[in-house]
Design a protein around this motif. Structure first.
Motif, PDB file in Angstrom:
ATOM      1  N   GLU A  97       0.816  -1.206   0.000  1.00  0.00           N
ATOM      2  CA  GLU A  97       0.000   0.000   0.000  1.00  0.00           C
ATOM      3  C   GLU A  97       0.852   1.259   0.000  1.00  0.00           C
ATOM      4  O   GLU A  97       0.509   2.252  -0.625  1.00  0.00           O
ATOM      5  CB  GLU A  97      -0.943  -0.002   1.211  1.00  0.00           C
ATOM      6  N   ARG A  98       1.969   1.188   0.737  1.00  0.00           N
ATOM      7  CA  ARG A  98       2.853   2.355   0.749  1.00  0.00           C
ATOM      8  C   ARG A  98       3.397   2.635  -0.638  1.00  0.00           C
ATOM      9  O   ARG A  98       3.442   3.783  -1.083  1.00  0.00           O
ATOM     10  CB  ARG A  98       4.008   2.125   1.722  1.00  0.00           C
ATOM     11  N   LYS A  99       3.812   1.565  -1.340  1.00  0.00           N
ATOM     12  CA  LYS A  99       4.332   1.743  -2.694  1.00  0.00           C
ATOM     13  C   LYS A  99       3.244   2.240  -3.634  1.00  0.00           C
ATOM     14  O   LYS A  99       3.498   3.068  -4.516  1.00  0.00           O
ATOM     15  CB  LYS A  99       4.942   0.436  -3.205  1.00  0.00           C
ATOM     16  N   ARG A 112       0.978   6.738  -6.587  1.00  0.00           N
ATOM     17  CA  ARG A 112      -0.104   7.694  -6.847  1.00  0.00           C
ATOM     18  C   ARG A 112       0.388   9.121  -6.697  1.00  0.00           C
ATOM     19  O   ARG A 112       0.053   9.995  -7.493  1.00  0.00           O
ATOM     20  CB  ARG A 112      -1.275   7.426  -5.906  1.00  0.00           C
ATOM     21  N   LEU A 113       1.182   9.385  -5.647  1.00  0.00           N
ATOM     22  CA  LEU A 113       1.713  10.724  -5.436  1.00  0.00           C
ATOM     23  C   LEU A 113       2.632  11.136  -6.580  1.00  0.00           C
ATOM     24  O   LEU A 113       2.603  12.280  -7.046  1.00  0.00           O
ATOM     25  CB  LEU A 113       2.462  10.791  -4.103  1.00  0.00           C
ATOM     26  N   GLY A 138      -4.699  16.252 -13.031  1.00  0.00           N
ATOM     27  CA  GLY A 138      -5.690  15.499 -12.287  1.00  0.00           C
ATOM     28  C   GLY A 138      -7.002  15.299 -13.017  1.00  0.00           C
ATOM     29  O   GLY A 138      -7.724  14.348 -12.731  1.00  0.00           O
ATOM     30  N   LEU A 139      -7.350  16.164 -13.953  1.00  0.00           N
ATOM     31  CA  LEU A 139      -8.638  16.071 -14.651  1.00  0.00           C
ATOM     32  C   LEU A 139      -8.583  15.106 -15.829  1.00  0.00           C
ATOM     33  O   LEU A 139      -9.426  14.224 -15.967  1.00  0.00           O
ATOM     34  CB  LEU A 139      -9.079  17.454 -15.125  1.00  0.00           C
ATOM     35  N   THR A 140      -7.590  15.268 -16.691  1.00  0.00           N
ATOM     36  CA  THR A 140      -7.518  14.462 -17.917  1.00  0.00           C
ATOM     37  C   THR A 140      -6.595  13.257 -17.807  1.00  0.00           C
ATOM     38  O   THR A 140      -6.665  12.363 -18.644  1.00  0.00           O
ATOM     39  CB  THR A 140      -7.033  15.337 -19.088  1.00  0.00           C
ATOM     40  N   GLY A 141      -5.723  13.231 -16.786  1.00  0.00           N
ATOM     41  CA  GLY A 141      -4.749  12.154 -16.671  1.00  0.00           C
ATOM     42  C   GLY A 141      -3.566  12.300 -17.601  1.00  0.00           C
ATOM     43  O   GLY A 141      -2.674  11.446 -17.631  1.00  0.00           O
TER      44      GLY A 141
END
Length: 608
Positions: free
Chosen positions: A162-164, A169-170, A178-181
């Motif tokens: 989960e940490r990885k 994700r970060l 963040g909207l279109t990727g």
């Protein structure tokens, strides 16, 4: 009679035990030897060892971290705790049939192999396979011990999956929109640096296209940001579908995207792609029941001619985009060297304009409004002027667009309003002052309070202040704008529509607000006497104004023939070089004296 052997009944049992993880150190006691040949006995107290073994079991079995003991020789799993059973999904009997390598997904050596320190081993990223086939990431800590008389290794298995994932994700969020990727500007620069490094070695060209959507704000304002966001995602998908694998695409800001084309041999290749992109973007989008059509403009810069660094190419393509939007939207434009020079000039104007506003260097000049029937001055329009210490008087056409783009127009407009009201308060009571307002001043939200405070501080009656707005403001159809206009008019301030006839649907605006004055744009007044079409338009506007009961003012009057036509049609006021150029306030006194609005004594007293 044979003697009885000594008994141990009622005493602790003595034996030799190996405690996992450390050599046995039992408390031992040697009995005294007997002269009659009796057996010499060795007694060992294992109470402390039993307590240590119980402590180990407690820490091992109850530990929330998955743990296991593996044989160091054949690597078989000798023991697992409850956390390991739950985490891996194997039963204890299944674990006993496995070796540590059966759990490892890729590594061929066990975690304790090699000469590395414990921290170095833990830093290694391990991947294990759970019973259900899922891969998990681990940090493994190992320690040697003796278990059941065998050399073994105790493993603590820290799950970092989960940490990885969170770290991934970060990292993705830091490099993507963040909207279109799509990649953002930071990631695009990295990709461009790699592409440009490759092309330098192969003498290839790269084309950078910055695409901006036309009138995207209108979509947000009319249909809402939810629809606007869906539109941006749709645009991003269409752009992606048009590009090759080696090309790059990113979203730069609200309505701008960047495309990097590789393998370009000539400018015509960029032109071909630009046209394809414009056609693709122009097809309708069906979003939330709305059929939306939006256009785009594109700026193009090519390496190495327009730059061989990512930031410079993006900047030059953006300059070319500004050219495309200013000339005619819905097309493309290549970067030219002069664009950068113009941009440098614009940035210099912006810097110096900020200093001029802060230093109170801007001045209002006043152009008279003349009653065409009597020839008397009814008022003055305040026009901003910038006397530069080195360049002389800078034209408003040069700095007003910069003020609009940068938001400085709010400060400029507020400064002109205050100065104009202070000056007009010293004029005769029958002379009004007109001040232009920018649509941006309404968006700030403090315009009403600014006008109220200015009238109070200057002492100018509200009925002597005229505020001029353009049809652009009413394009927004904002309830806040109309509420502000009604509130200003309720104060007694007169509201004028400037440049009437140049907007999109001028007549509809006259229904949305009861204007006090309509100003005919100078484009209809120029050469009025010799242009029948212009005469028909002016005649219609004047007739409309009379029907609505509003004052009609003609701008840009320069000839007696134009005055004659306007007077014959019944136009109320005129403004233009025929009557006077814009003048500083110091010349207004003599001008009013000449027109008879002011007595010579009053003017002399004011000048004194």
């Amino acid at each position: 009679m044979p003697k009885k052997k000594p008994t141990t009944a009622g005493k602790p049992k003595k034996s030799i035990v190996r405690f996992p993880g450390r050599p046995a150190k039992p408390a031992a006691r040697l009995s005294t030897s007997r002269r009659d040949g009796g057996i010499i006995g060795l007694s060992v107290d294992i109470t402390e060892l039993k307590q240590r073994e119980a402590s180990f079991r407690l820490l091992f079995d109850s530990n929330p971290v998955p743990m296991m003991v593996c044989a160091q020789g054949d690597e078989r799993i000798l023991a697992v705790n409850d956390a390991a059973v739950q985490h891996y999904g194997y039963s204890r009997s299944e674990f006993e049939k496995l070796t540590i390598r059966n759990l490892q997904a890729f590594d061929v050596e066990p975690p304790w192999a090699g000469e590395h320190a414990g921290d170095e081993r833990a830093a290694h990223a391990w991947k294990h396979v759970r019973a259900d086939g899922e891969l998990i990431d681990l940090a493994i800590y190992s320690r040697q011990l003796v278990y059941g008389g065998r050399s073994a290794v105790l493993l603590a298995l820290m799950d970092t999956t989960e940490r990885k994932r969170a770290e991934a994700r970060l990292t993705f969020m830091a490099q993507h929109d963040g909207l279109t990727g799509l990649p953002n500007r930071n990631l695009l620069r990295q990709q461009m640096d790699d592409i440009l490094l490759h092309t330098r070695r192969n003498a290839e060209k790269v084309a950078v296209l910055v695409l901006g959507l036309d009138h995207f704000k209108a979509i947000n304002d009319t249909l809402g940001h939810g629809v606007g966001d869906k539109l941006l995602r749709g645009v991003g998908k269409r752009l992606q579908s048009m590009l090759r694998k080696d090309d790059a695409l990113a979203r730069l800001n609200s309505d701008e995207f960047a495309i990097v084309l590789t393998g370009v041999t000539r400018p015509e290749d960029a032109v071909f792609m630009a046209r394809r992109l414009l056609d693709a973007i122009g097809d309708p989008y069906l979003l939330d029941g709305h059929s939306i059509v939006i256009g785009a403009s594109i700026g193009i810069a090519m390496s190495p001619g327009d730059g061989d660094e990512s930031e410079k190419l993006l900047k030059n393509a953006d300059l070319a985009l500004s050219r495309a939007k200013n000339d005619s939207r819905g097309t493309f434009s290549f970067f030219e060297a002069g664009m950068d020079a113009r941009a440098q000039t614009r940035r210099k104007i912006e810097t110096e304009l900020r200093e001029a506003v802060q230093g109170d260097a801007l001045r209002p000049y006043y152009q008279p409004l003349v009653d065409l029937s009597s020839g008397r001055i009814t008022g003055f329009e305040a026009l901003v002027r910038w006397p530069h210490p080195e360049r002389g008087m800078i034209s408003p056409a040069e700095f007003i667009p910069v003020a609009e783009e940068t938001g400085l127009i709010n400060a400029v407009g507020g400064l002109m309003l205050r100065r104009a009201c202070m000056d007009a308060a010293q004029w005769p009571d029958d002379v009004r002052v007109a001040v232009n307002l920018s649509p941006l001043q309404f968006r700030v939200g403090n315009l009403l309070s600014l006008v109220v405070d200015t009238l109070k501080q200057s002492g100018l009656p509200a009925k002597r202040l005229e505020l001029e707005i353009t049809e652009t403001l009413l394009l927004e159809k904002s309830s806040e704008v109309l509420a502000t206009l009604h509130a200003l008019r309720a104060l007694g301030v007169r509201i004028s529509m400037d440049d009437f006839g140049t907007g999109y649907s001028s007549l509809s605006y006259l229904r949305s607000f009861p204007f006090d004055k309509i100003k005919i744009d100078q484009s209809f007044v120029r050469d009025l006497a010799a242009n029948p079409d212009a005469q028909a338009i002016v005649r219609s506007i004047i007739s409309l104004g009379k029907g609505l009961g509003v004052t009609i003012t003609a701008e840009g009057v320069e000839t007696e023939a134009e005055v004659s036509c306007l007077r014959n049609e019944g136009c109320h006021e005129g403004q233009g070089f025929l009557f006077s150029r814009a003048r500083p306030n110091g010349e207004i006194v003599s001008l009013l004296q000449t027109q008879g609005n002011w007595s010579a004594a009053a003017g002399a007293a004011l000048v004194a």
